[in-house]
Design a protein around this motif. Structure first.
Motif, PDB file in Angstrom:
ATOM      1  N   ILE A 149       0.833  -1.209   0.000  1.00 12.95           N
ATOM      2  CA  ILE A 149       0.000   0.000   0.000  1.00 12.95           C
ATOM      3  C   ILE A 149       0.868   1.259   0.000  1.00 12.95           C
ATOM      4  CG2 ILE A 149      -1.674   1.326   1.353  1.00 12.95           C
ATOM      5  CD1 ILE A 149      -2.830  -1.366   2.292  1.00 12.95           C
ATOM      6  N   THR A 150       1.938   1.238   0.798  1.00 10.00           N
ATOM      7  CA  THR A 150       2.816   2.412   0.859  1.00 10.00           C
ATOM      8  C   THR A 150       3.539   2.631  -0.458  1.00 10.00           C
ATOM      9  OG1 THR A 150       3.139   1.957   3.222  1.00 10.00           O
ATOM     10  CG2 THR A 150       4.657   3.506   2.187  1.00 10.00           C
ATOM     11  N   TYR A 151       4.024   1.542  -1.071  1.00 13.24           N
ATOM     12  CA  TYR A 151       4.657   1.653  -2.385  1.00 13.24           C
ATOM     13  C   TYR A 151       3.701   2.289  -3.392  1.00 13.24           C
ATOM     14  CZ  TYR A 151       8.967  -1.066  -1.631  1.00 13.24           C
ATOM     15  OH  TYR A 151      10.210  -1.498  -1.229  1.00 13.24           O
ATOM     16  N   LEU A 152       2.473   1.762  -3.460  1.00 11.95           N
ATOM     17  CA  LEU A 152       1.511   2.260  -4.447  1.00 11.95           C
ATOM     18  C   LEU A 152       1.140   3.719  -4.176  1.00 11.95           C
ATOM     19  CD1 LEU A 152      -0.994  -0.678  -5.105  1.00 11.95           C
ATOM     20  CD2 LEU A 152       1.046  -0.028  -6.373  1.00 11.95           C
ATOM     21  N   ARG A 153       0.915   4.041  -2.930  1.00 10.72           N
ATOM     22  CA  ARG A 153       0.519   5.415  -2.606  1.00 10.72           C
ATOM     23  C   ARG A 153       1.608   6.411  -3.000  1.00 10.72           C
ATOM     24  NH1 ARG A 153       0.043   6.455   3.581  1.00 10.72           N
ATOM     25  NH2 ARG A 153       2.308   6.402   3.263  1.00 10.72           N
ATOM     26  N   ASN A 154       2.849   6.101  -2.692  1.00 10.82           N
ATOM     27  CA  ASN A 154       3.942   7.018  -3.002  1.00 10.82           C
ATOM     28  C   ASN A 154       4.225   7.112  -4.500  1.00 10.82           C
ATOM     29  OD1 ASN A 154       4.268   7.521  -0.272  1.00 10.82           O
ATOM     30  ND2 ASN A 154       5.876   5.977  -0.020  1.00 10.82           N
ATOM     31  N   ASN A 155       4.082   6.012  -5.217  1.00 13.87           N
ATOM     32  CA  ASN A 155       4.415   6.024  -6.640  1.00 13.87           C
ATOM     33  C   ASN A 155       3.255   6.499  -7.503  1.00 13.87           C
ATOM     34  OD1 ASN A 155       7.248   4.623  -7.240  1.00 13.87           O
ATOM     35  ND2 ASN A 155       6.355   3.618  -5.460  1.00 13.87           N
ATOM     36  N   PHE A 156       2.031   6.151  -7.125  1.00 13.51           N
ATOM     37  CA  PHE A 156       0.877   6.635  -7.887  1.00 13.51           C
ATOM     38  C   PHE A 156       0.747   8.155  -7.787  1.00 13.51           C
ATOM     39  CE2 PHE A 156      -2.030   2.645  -8.239  1.00 13.51           C
ATOM     40  CZ  PHE A 156      -1.016   2.006  -8.912  1.00 13.51           C
ATOM     41  N   ALA A 157       1.253   8.738  -6.687  1.00 13.09           N
ATOM     42  CA  ALA A 157       1.183  10.197  -6.532  1.00 13.09           C
ATOM     43  C   ALA A 157       2.037  10.918  -7.564  1.00 13.09           C
ATOM     44  CB  ALA A 157       1.620  10.590  -5.123  1.00 13.09           C
ATOM     45  N   THR A 158       3.035  10.222  -8.119  1.00 11.37           N
ATOM     46  CA  THR A 158       3.917  10.845  -9.114  1.00 11.37           C
ATOM     47  C   THR A 158       3.468  10.568 -10.545  1.00 11.37           C
ATOM     48  OG1 THR A 158       5.393   8.904  -9.178  1.00 11.37           O
ATOM     49  CG2 THR A 158       5.851  10.588  -7.512  1.00 11.37           C
ATOM     50  N   ILE A 159       2.446   9.709 -10.715  1.00  8.69           N
ATOM     51  CA  ILE A 159       1.973   9.358 -12.063  1.00  8.69           C
ATOM     52  C   ILE A 159       0.788  10.244 -12.415  1.00  8.69           C
ATOM     53  CG2 ILE A 159       1.041   7.536 -13.529  1.00  8.69           C
ATOM     54  CD1 ILE A 159       2.458   5.503 -11.751  1.00  8.69           C
ATOM     55  N   THR A 160       0.943  11.018 -13.456  1.00 14.82           N
ATOM     56  CA  THR A 160      -0.118  11.895 -13.953  1.00 14.82           C
ATOM     57  C   THR A 160      -0.348  11.604 -15.430  1.00 14.82           C
ATOM     58  OG1 THR A 160       1.444  13.637 -14.570  1.00 14.82           O
ATOM     59  CG2 THR A 160       0.567  13.691 -12.310  1.00 14.82           C
ATOM     60  N   PRO A 161      -1.476  12.050 -15.986  1.00 14.91           N
ATOM     61  CA  PRO A 161      -1.687  11.864 -17.434  1.00 14.91           C
ATOM     62  C   PRO A 161      -0.543  12.427 -18.260  1.00 14.91           C
ATOM     63  CG  PRO A 161      -3.725  12.534 -16.372  1.00 14.91           C
ATOM     64  CD  PRO A 161      -2.661  12.634 -15.327  1.00 14.91           C
ATOM     65  N   ARG A 162       0.030  13.546 -17.826  1.00 18.88           N
ATOM     66  CA  ARG A 162       1.120  14.144 -18.594  1.00 18.88           C
ATOM     67  C   ARG A 162       2.377  13.282 -18.522  1.00 18.88           C
ATOM     68  NH1 ARG A 162       2.502  20.361 -17.594  1.00 18.88           N
ATOM     69  NH2 ARG A 162       0.397  20.455 -18.474  1.00 18.88           N
TER      70      ARG A 162
END
Length: 725
Positions: A149-162
């Motif tokens: 969960i921590t991995y996903l939360r931290n990495n998904f925060a840096t993934i944007t459509p751009r």
């Protein structure tokens, strides 16, 4: 717990005992500190604090060296601490076996510790598990969920459509690729612990009160987790590549980065092993299960080639400890063992008796792995040791029931009329608890079904030896055994050895045997004429007694092997990196082939382990421990070259000449045509503390565990010892 102290004249512990206690306490304290520190690293690894603060500092401290390069970070953060823990465990166990025999810790009813040891789950996919095991399993699963969960939360925060579009991906594809990578990281946590339960001679298990046979279920749990997680990891990447029209990535072998093909080969090897581990497959096709498990070599080799040696050091410590144990077992298995005799029972059962070095000491319920090349050169089978090293210092016996193909072939060969002078045998072991504390109970009840009686034979013999050699109170012993037919009662003849007993059983021993023959309502007349046949084998100068591969101080030698092999590995790798790899790559990891670097590291690890283990073995062979073995082989007296007159009969109606056997018959009650009422039998046992051991069919083990955990009697203590592989 209540500590009862029995010493000579009430004197206080000697200076030597105080020193032993201090060393044990210090080594155990540092073991806990280092291990908990490693767990803390696992907990912090997915966090931003670890990534942005801790990791850059540790890379600067360990990863910038010209001797170890980037590999130094994970080598000293994850590999080194676990090797230190294993070495400290060896020191702890060496001093633990010197415990004062006059100090007995008596079991008391109630209390948190007593409740945690009771079975909590009896029926279910996990088998019989205690509250302590459930608690640690829950914490381990919580660690996996926290990390994911921590991995996903931290990495998904840096993934944007751009950011996804910049890499030619859609948002869901970018998140899928990120999740697939993090799932692989979670699998590495399970892999780090996977091989520890099957390192039979490791110090880590006995240091925390576990044995290899009782820990097999942990290996099974971790194996299911590892392969389930890695399968999902692989499937996510396949879906990602297909959606990106990059299926060629599946065949990519990058010599500077992650090798996808190596990961797929590793996963396929793992899936082949996994498919044969399910109970229905394993029981019906044991040979297939046995041989496919050698694919662990392919699995781990290509795992290292897949992720690289730098990242492998996070998951490699457990495998390193397993490799040391595995090579020591290989060295021990090269010896041809001296077989003294074979007793052939009417119940299609064989008792093999080996010559043993008198300085080899083992605990009751220990097991021995046996290989007979004339039956199968590759198959090794575990059998419970029925002898006692206290009662029979120069002999070791195991009982083999004719049930599978391997044991049936052995029984047919030995029971045939053909004359057999020699039987070539190799062994690994013994393996078992460093000590047993059965004396802490006032009464001991052992429940068995069929050949499940074998581990309890060693317990009874050990109690007999204790009553003869030590002045301490022996628990009242009740053996409840269930057999299908009368011929199997002959296994009770194995309760007492052929030699090593006094003229009669000590008055301090209180034994009661309740034997149930479930499929016969009355004794068969043929049972009276069935005999036990004994074969004696000719001595061979090339054969050796069973002995510890590392001698009587095996724990200290094991600690020396672990520490010296790791030190030699560091020295060789440091020299190779500094004077060969660094001048080419300069710590960029972009010039020198990562595959070549991985192979060099693997070879150096193997050479270090093989060199130190072999040196330790040859040193012990040359010194007094080996000399004792050679003298023992030369002085063996054999009653006859091939066979002796048949021994006593198989039930209480037969004529038994020796006083110990007469005493045993007098305390045996035979019950025909009924099954044991376990609830009544267990609840009727008197005593403030009753230890319960069970070995037999799954349903029998579940029933006994259910009775002990039901709360009907607070004095019943279910021993967390497993005899089932």
């Amino acid at each position: 717990m209540e500590i009862i102290k029995r010493n000579n004249g009430g004197l206080s512990p000697s200076a030597g005992e105080q020193f032993n206690g201090m060393i044990k306490g210090v080594s155990k304290f540092f073991m806990m500190v280092v291990f908990l520190g490693t767990i803390m690293l696992w907990i912090m690894m997915p966090t931003l604090t670890y990534r942005n603060k801790w990791l850059p500092y540790m890379r600067l401290k360990f990863g910038a060296s010209t001797y170890f390069g980037s590999s130094g970070t994970t080598l000293f953060m994850y590999m080194f601490p676990m090797v230190v823990v294993a070495c400290l465990g060896c020191v702890y166990l060496h001093f633990k076996k010197r415990k004062n025999p006059h100090h007995i810790v008596r079991e008391t009813n109630g209390g948190v510790l007593s409740a945690l040891r009771k079975p909590m789950l009896v029926k279910g996919p996990l088998g019989i598990v205690s509250a302590t095991e459930i608690m640690f399993l829950a914490m381990f699963v919580a660690l996996l969920l926290w990390s994911f969960i921590t991995y996903l939360r931290n990495n998904f925060a840096t993934i944007t459509p751009r950011s996804a579009a910049a890499h030619g991906e859609s948002l869901w594809q970018a998140k899928l690729e990120s999740a697939a990578l993090r799932i692989g990281l979670i699998g590495n946590i399970c892999l780090a612990f996977l091989f520890l339960p099957v390192a039979r001679g490791s110090s880590l298990l006995p240091a925390v009160g576990l044995t290899s046979e009782s820990s097999i279920k942990y290996h099974i749990w971790l194996g299911h987790m590892v392969l389930a997680i890695f399968t999902v990891h692989g499937l996510c990447y396949v879906i990602y590549w297909v959606s990106m029209h990059e299926t060629s990535q599946m065949l990519m072998w990058d010599t500077k980065d992650i090798s996808n093909l190596a990961g797929e080969i590793s996963l396929v090897a793992g899936l082949l092993m996994w498919a044969t581990t399910f109970p229905a497959m394993r029981r019906r096709f044991f040979e297939v299960f046995f041989y496919t498990h050698y694919l662990y070599i392919v699995f781990m080799l290509f795992f290292v080639l897949h992720v690289g040696i730098t990242f492998s050091f996070i998951a490699l410590p457990g495998f390193y400890i397993f490799m040391v144990d595995r090579f020591l077992r290989f060295l021990q298995s090269r010896d041809n063992i001296r077989v003294l005799s074979a007793r052939i029972l009417p119940s299609h059962t064989i008792e093999l008796t080996f010559s043993k070095n008198p300085r080899l000491v083992y605990s009751p319920t220990s097991i021995l792995f046996v290989n007979i090349p004339s039956i199968s050169k590759l198959q090794w089978h575990p059998f419970t040791i029925t002898s006692s090293s206290k009662l029979e210092p120069e002999k070791l016996s195991v009982v083999i029931k004719s049930e599978g193909k391997w044991s049936t072939k052995l029984y047919q060969r030995l029971s045939s009329s053909a004359q057999i002078d020699h039987l070539a045998v190799s062994v690994e072991g013994p393996y078992g608890p460093p000590s047993t504390d059965f004396l802490r109970h006032e009464a001991l009840v052992m429940v068995s079904g069929g050949s499940g009686i074998t581990p309890f034979i060693s317990v009874i013999r050990d109690m007999i030896a204790t009553s003869q050699n030590q002045k301490c109170k022996i628990p009242k012993i009740t053996l409840i055994c269930a057999f299908k037919n009368s011929s199997e009662i002959s296994m009770l003849d194995l309760v007492l050895p052929l030699s090593g007993l006094q003229t009669q059983l000590s008055s301090d021993i209180n034994i009661k045997i309740e034997a149930f023959i479930t499929r016969e309502k009355e004794p068969r007349s043929e049972a009276l004429t069935e005999k036990i046949k004994t074969l004696w084998f000719k001595p061979s100068l090339s054969a050796q007694p069973i002995s510890s591969i590392l001698g009587p101080n095996s724990w200290l030698w094991l600690g020396g092997i672990l520490s010296s092999s790791f030190l030699i590995f560091l020295i060789i790798i440091g020299i190779i990196t500094r004077y060969y790899i660094y001048p080419i790559d300069h710590n960029t990891n972009k010039i020198y082939s990562l595959t070549s670097k991985n192979i060099i590291y693997i070879l150096v690890i193997c050479v270090s382990i093989m060199a130190t283990s072999s040196a330790a073995m040859f040193w012990n062979k040359k010194n007094k421990y080996g000399n004792i073995e050679n003298k023992q082989v030369q002085n063996v007296d054999v009653p006859s070259p091939t066979s002796s007159p048949t021994s006593c009969g198989n039930n209480s109606l037969r004529e038994i000449e020796s006083s110990p056997q007469e005493s045993l018959v007098q305390c045996t009650n035979l019950h025909y045509g009924e099954r044991p009422n376990l609830t009544k039998l267990l609840l009727d046992v008197e005593g403030w503390s009753v230890g319960i051991l069970v070995c037999g069919p799954k349903k029998m083990r579940q029933n006994v565990a259910e009775i002990c955990s039901s709360g009907l009697a607070k004095n019943l203590h279910f021993e967390s010892i497993s005899f089932s592989w």
